[in-house]
Design a protein around this motif. Structure first.
Motif, PDB file in Angstrom:
ATOM      1  N   ALA A   1       1.188   4.640  -0.555  1.00  0.00           N
ATOM      2  CA  ALA A   1      -0.101   4.708  -1.262  1.00  0.00           C
ATOM      3  C   ALA A   1       0.085   4.560  -2.773  1.00  0.00           C
ATOM      4  CB  ALA A   1      -0.784   6.035  -0.934  1.00  0.00           C
ATOM      5  N   LYS A   2       1.307   4.846  -3.248  1.00  0.00           N
ATOM      6  CA  LYS A   2       1.559   4.708  -4.694  1.00  0.00           C
ATOM      7  C   LYS A   2       1.962   3.281  -5.062  1.00  0.00           C
ATOM      8  CE  LYS A   2       3.389   9.385  -4.889  1.00  0.00           C
ATOM      9  NZ  LYS A   2       4.676  10.057  -4.790  1.00  0.00           N
ATOM     10  N   ILE A   3       2.219   2.461  -4.040  1.00  0.00           N
ATOM     11  CA  ILE A   3       2.684   1.084  -4.297  1.00  0.00           C
ATOM     12  C   ILE A   3       1.597   0.060  -3.963  1.00  0.00           C
ATOM     13  CG2 ILE A   3       4.442  -0.649  -3.701  1.00  0.00           C
ATOM     14  CD1 ILE A   3       6.273   1.721  -2.872  1.00  0.00           C
ATOM     15  N   TYR A   4       0.840   0.354  -2.877  1.00  0.00           N
ATOM     16  CA  TYR A   4      -0.159  -0.605  -2.392  1.00  0.00           C
ATOM     17  C   TYR A   4      -1.562   0.000  -2.519  1.00  0.00           C
ATOM     18  CZ  TYR A   4       4.127  -2.157  -0.056  1.00  0.00           C
ATOM     19  OH  TYR A   4       5.410  -2.549   0.205  1.00  0.00           O
ATOM     20  N   PRO A   5      -2.368  -0.472  -3.453  1.00  0.00           N
ATOM     21  CA  PRO A   5      -3.724   0.084  -3.560  1.00  0.00           C
ATOM     22  C   PRO A   5      -4.597  -0.279  -2.363  1.00  0.00           C
ATOM     23  CG  PRO A   5      -3.409  -1.729  -5.110  1.00  0.00           C
ATOM     24  CD  PRO A   5      -2.067  -1.453  -4.506  1.00  0.00           C
ATOM     25  N   TRP A   6      -4.382  -1.450  -1.778  1.00  0.00           N
ATOM     26  CA  TRP A   6      -5.164  -1.838  -0.602  1.00  0.00           C
ATOM     27  C   TRP A   6      -4.459  -2.906   0.219  1.00  0.00           C
ATOM     28  CZ3 TRP A   6      -6.121  -7.032  -0.761  1.00  0.00           C
ATOM     29  CH2 TRP A   6      -6.310  -7.650  -1.999  1.00  0.00           C
ATOM     30  N   ILE A   7      -4.930  -3.010   1.466  1.00  0.00           N
ATOM     31  CA  ILE A   7      -4.532  -4.151   2.307  1.00  0.00           C
ATOM     32  C   ILE A   7      -5.821  -4.761   2.876  1.00  0.00           C
ATOM     33  CG2 ILE A   7      -2.354  -3.028   2.949  1.00  0.00           C
ATOM     34  CD1 ILE A   7      -3.629  -2.665   5.810  1.00  0.00           C
ATOM     35  N   PHE A   8      -5.740  -5.991   3.297  1.00  0.00           N
ATOM     36  CA  PHE A   8      -6.894  -6.635   3.931  1.00  0.00           C
ATOM     37  C   PHE A   8      -6.577  -6.776   5.408  1.00  0.00           C
ATOM     38  CE2 PHE A   8     -10.016 -10.026   4.685  1.00  0.00           C
ATOM     39  CZ  PHE A   8     -11.110  -9.428   4.076  1.00  0.00           C
ATOM     40  N   TRP A   9      -7.340  -6.069   6.229  1.00  0.00           N
ATOM     41  CA  TRP A   9      -6.953  -5.911   7.631  1.00  0.00           C
ATOM     42  C   TRP A   9      -8.210  -5.970   8.501  1.00  0.00           C
ATOM     43  CZ3 TRP A   9      -3.007  -6.216  10.725  1.00  0.00           C
ATOM     44  CH2 TRP A   9      -2.930  -5.481  11.901  1.00  0.00           C
ATOM     45  N   ASN A  10      -8.216  -6.821   9.505  1.00  0.00           N
ATOM     46  CA  ASN A  10      -9.389  -6.992  10.376  1.00  0.00           C
ATOM     47  C   ASN A  10     -10.676  -7.174   9.566  1.00  0.00           C
ATOM     48  OD1 ASN A  10      -7.823  -6.829  12.630  1.00  0.00           O
ATOM     49  ND2 ASN A  10      -8.173  -4.625  12.951  1.00  0.00           N
ATOM     50  N   ASN A  11     -10.590  -8.071   8.607  1.00  0.00           N
ATOM     51  CA  ASN A  11     -11.731  -8.432   7.769  1.00  0.00           C
ATOM     52  C   ASN A  11     -12.262  -7.293   6.898  1.00  0.00           C
ATOM     53  OD1 ASN A  11     -11.799 -11.086   8.762  1.00  0.00           O
ATOM     54  ND2 ASN A  11     -12.825 -10.318  10.624  1.00  0.00           N
ATOM     55  N   ARG A  12     -11.454  -6.282   6.701  1.00  0.00           N
ATOM     56  CA  ARG A  12     -11.892  -5.172   5.845  1.00  0.00           C
ATOM     57  C   ARG A  12     -10.798  -4.825   4.852  1.00  0.00           C
ATOM     58  NH1 ARG A  12     -13.019   0.038   7.746  1.00  0.00           N
ATOM     59  NH2 ARG A  12     -11.588  -0.312   9.489  1.00  0.00           N
ATOM     60  N   ARG A  13     -11.228  -4.332   3.721  1.00  0.00           N
ATOM     61  CA  ARG A  13     -10.246  -3.851   2.746  1.00  0.00           C
ATOM     62  C   ARG A  13      -9.977  -2.380   3.040  1.00  0.00           C
ATOM     63  NH1 ARG A  13      -9.720  -6.098  -3.018  1.00  0.00           N
ATOM     64  NH2 ARG A  13     -10.730  -7.813  -1.931  1.00  0.00           N
ATOM     65  N   ILE A  14      -8.734  -2.038   3.274  1.00  0.00           N
ATOM     66  CA  ILE A  14      -8.419  -0.645   3.588  1.00  0.00           C
ATOM     67  C   ILE A  14      -7.531  -0.084   2.482  1.00  0.00           C
ATOM     68  CG2 ILE A  14      -7.353   0.918   5.279  1.00  0.00           C
ATOM     69  CD1 ILE A  14      -8.163  -1.104   7.416  1.00  0.00           C
ATOM     70  N   LYS A  15      -7.989   1.014   1.912  1.00  0.00           N
ATOM     71  CA  LYS A  15      -7.329   1.501   0.688  1.00  0.00           C
ATOM     72  C   LYS A  15      -6.347   2.633   0.949  1.00  0.00           C
ATOM     73  CE  LYS A  15     -11.181   0.368  -2.312  1.00  0.00           C
ATOM     74  NZ  LYS A  15     -12.332   0.920  -3.013  1.00  0.00           N
ATOM     75  N   GLY A  16      -5.499   2.846  -0.038  1.00  0.00           N
ATOM     76  CA  GLY A  16      -4.646   4.034  -0.118  1.00  0.00           C
ATOM     77  C   GLY A  16      -3.735   4.248   1.076  1.00  0.00           C
ATOM     78  N   ARG A  17      -3.575   5.536   1.432  1.00  0.00           N
ATOM     79  CA  ARG A  17      -2.613   5.937   2.470  1.00  0.00           C
ATOM     80  C   ARG A  17      -2.886   5.256   3.808  1.00  0.00           C
ATOM     81  NH1 ARG A  17      -1.220   9.405   6.379  1.00  0.00           N
ATOM     82  NH2 ARG A  17       0.782  10.454   6.128  1.00  0.00           N
ATOM     83  N   LYS A  18      -4.165   5.133   4.134  1.00  0.00           N
ATOM     84  CA  LYS A  18      -4.529   4.535   5.424  1.00  0.00           C
ATOM     85  C   LYS A  18      -4.036   3.073   5.500  1.00  0.00           C
ATOM     86  CE  LYS A  18      -8.571   4.387   8.343  1.00  0.00           C
ATOM     87  NZ  LYS A  18     -10.018   4.224   8.306  1.00  0.00           N
TER      88      LYS A  18
END
Ligand code: CLF
Ligand code: SF4
Length: 502
Positions: free
Chosen positions: A182-199
């Motif tokens: 969570a300290k390296i990746y603010p978000w990922i784009f997954w299944n057409n959604r932006r998912i933030k932080g630890r998740k």
């Protein structure tokens, strides 16, 4: 005849394996590998430390999009998975990329590997990436194909990678703990959604681990790249090394974070520092207990061309490539001959070295315990000392001790001498070079001018031009033996002890 120098515990290969000389495969380290793996790595400049002295790679920048955000990346710049910051000069279509590869292969006979490494994530651009690979499998069957990814969509692409005979895959894995992620990746784009932080980090980690296992189960060689970010994942990367080794990764490449405010990255702007040379080496040494370590990575651009450490991209811009007349059949024959010549030379060197194995201790009468020494080496390739001090764009760093000579990394420097116009700046640049060589006690080069010689000596770095054209490790061992004979190392050790006691 080449003199092969080994240390006191050189036959203790079980202890060292790749870690003995610190890297993903010098000649001796390749010898313990099964034939089918040795075939894959012996001429891959990233997977074999020895190969990087003799063989070249190129990247084609066909993959602009990315499906995650890393705090060390600004989209304007190359993917930091496999690159140093610097805009890609040209984004290519697959057709252009194929033309360029064939032109480069026809002109650089050492070129053995084509990698796709950005400027975004190659597997987030599957059509462009696989179209390029598909065409190259048909048109340039003698070139090894290589890809680098952040791993998010890797599990879905493993079948496709196998279909195209991609034998080498790099996954950038900076963590196995979502709290660190969570300290390296603010978000990922997954299944057409932006998912933030630890998740988001948790999903990314799961996908990376799943993809890694799928690849190794299929016999594909996987290298894991990790960016060392002090205060964020530096304490955690040993754990990463253990985990990826368990899953069958072949090689771990711990690279330093590059973060400058002018790159416009989150870390750059926030003042996050990269590791020092010592911090990086210490971590690589710790990880080496569990894993083969790569230490010769140059954090290449996504459009790099040539030997690692050199960039010949300017010779192959698309306007130049378009007018090149390439007879690939002919070029393929020439390349095969050229590469066979290199292989034969290396084989001959190895057998002559086996006949003349000399323990390092035999080179010196000094029986007292001596401390290890760092030496910088100027080379333009071929595994020998063949570069003028003033022409070196980088120095290879070796650590010599009574038990071993091992490659531990490289340091990039500004050119000391680049012609008359820059002479006014020479002193400043030389001083900068000396700062970069901090910790080294000798510098081995083919030649060196009088002025830098004096300045180096004053700074406690002994210049040495006596081993021009000699194999690097032999020369380093000889210089170390001379230092030991002159009792220099013992005296210094006593001084260090006195200082420590004071
Ligand atoms: Fe390129 Fe990467 Fe393949 Fe090599 S680079 S895709 S494995 S062909 Fe090599 Fe460059 Fe380091 Fe990468 S030196 S950045 S490790
Ligand atoms: Fe940038 Fe590469 Fe990270 Fe994507 S995976 S954000 S391109 S460094």
């Amino acid at each position: 005849m080449e003199l092969k120098v080994i240390g006191q515990s050189a036959d203790n290969t079980a202890e060292g394996g790749c870690s003995a000389s610190g890297c993903g495969g010098s000649s001796d380290q390749l010898s313990h590998l099964p034939d089918h793996i040795r075939d894959k790595v012996h001429n891959h400049p990233c997977y074999s430390e020895e190969a990087h002295h003799h063989f070249a790679r190129m990247h084609v920048a066909v993959a602009p999009a990315c499906n995650i955000q890393c705090h060390y990346c600004n989209r304007k710049y190359d993917c930091a998975n496999e690159s140093r910051p610097g805009v890609v000069s040209e984004l290519l279509t697959p057709d252009q990329a194929v033309k360029k590869v064939m032109a480069v292969a026809a002109n650089i006979p050492q070129m053995t590997v084509l990698g796709i490494a950005g400027p975004g994530d190659p597997l987030a651009n599957p059509e462009r990436t696989f179209d390029t690979f598909r065409q190259l499998t048909e048109k340039a069957p003698d070139i090894k194909l290589c890809v680098s990814t952040n791993g998010l969509s890797l599990p879905d692409q493993v079948d496709e990678l196998c279909k195209h005979n991609i034998d080498h895959v790099t996954i950038t894995i900076n963590c196995v703990d979502p709290d660190v992620g969570a300290k390296i990746y603010p978000w990922i784009f997954w299944n057409n959604r932006r998912i933030k932080g630890r998740k988001g980090a948790k999903i990314l980690i799961e996908q990376q681990q799943k993809g890694l296992k799928m690849l190794t189960d299929r016999g594909i060689l996987v290298k894991v790249n990790s960016v060392m970010i002090p205060g964020v994942n530096d304490q955690h990367l040993e754990e990463v090394s253990k985990v990826v080794k368990e899953k069958g990764a072949f090689l771990h490449n711990v690279m330093p974070l590059i973060a400058e405010a002018e790159h416009g990255t989150f870390y750059g702007v926030m003042g996050q520092r990269g590791p020092t040379h010592d911090e990086l080496q210490n971590l690589q040494d710790k990880c080496a207990g569990d894993m083969n370590m790569m230490r010769h990575c140059r954090q290449c651009r996504a459009d790099a061309v040539g030997m690692l450490g050199e960039d010949r991209g300017d010779e192959f811009t698309m306007d130049k490539v378009e007018v090149m007349d390439v007879d690939y059949e002919q070029a393929m024959k020439k390349r095969a001959d050229y590469q066979a010549e290199i292989e034969a030379k290396l084989e001959a060197q190895k057998s002559s070295a086996n006949e003349t194995f000399i323990p390092l201790t035999a080179l010196t009468k000094q029986k007292k315990e001596t401390r290890p020494v760092l030496m910088a080496v100027a080379t333009s390739g071929g595994g020998v000392i063949n570069q003028h001090f003033g022409h070196a764009k980088e120095f290879l760093i070796y650590e010599a001790s009574m038990t071993d000579v091992r490659f531990i990394g490289h340091r990039k420097v500004d050119l000391y001498c680049s012609g008359g116009d820059t002479c006014g700046d020479a002193e400043t640049t030389l001083q900068k070079t000396i700062r970069l060589l901090e910790g080294c006690e000798a510098v081995l080069c083919s030649k060196i001018g009088y002025e830098p010689w004096e300045v180096l000596e004053e700074s406690g770095i002994q210049p040495n031009g006596e081993h021009a054209m000699e194999p690097i490790e032999d020369a380093v061992a000889k210089v170390y033996a001379e230092m030991a004979e002159s009792a220099q190392l013992e005296q210094q050790r006593q001084a260090d002890q006195l200082q420590a006691g004071a």
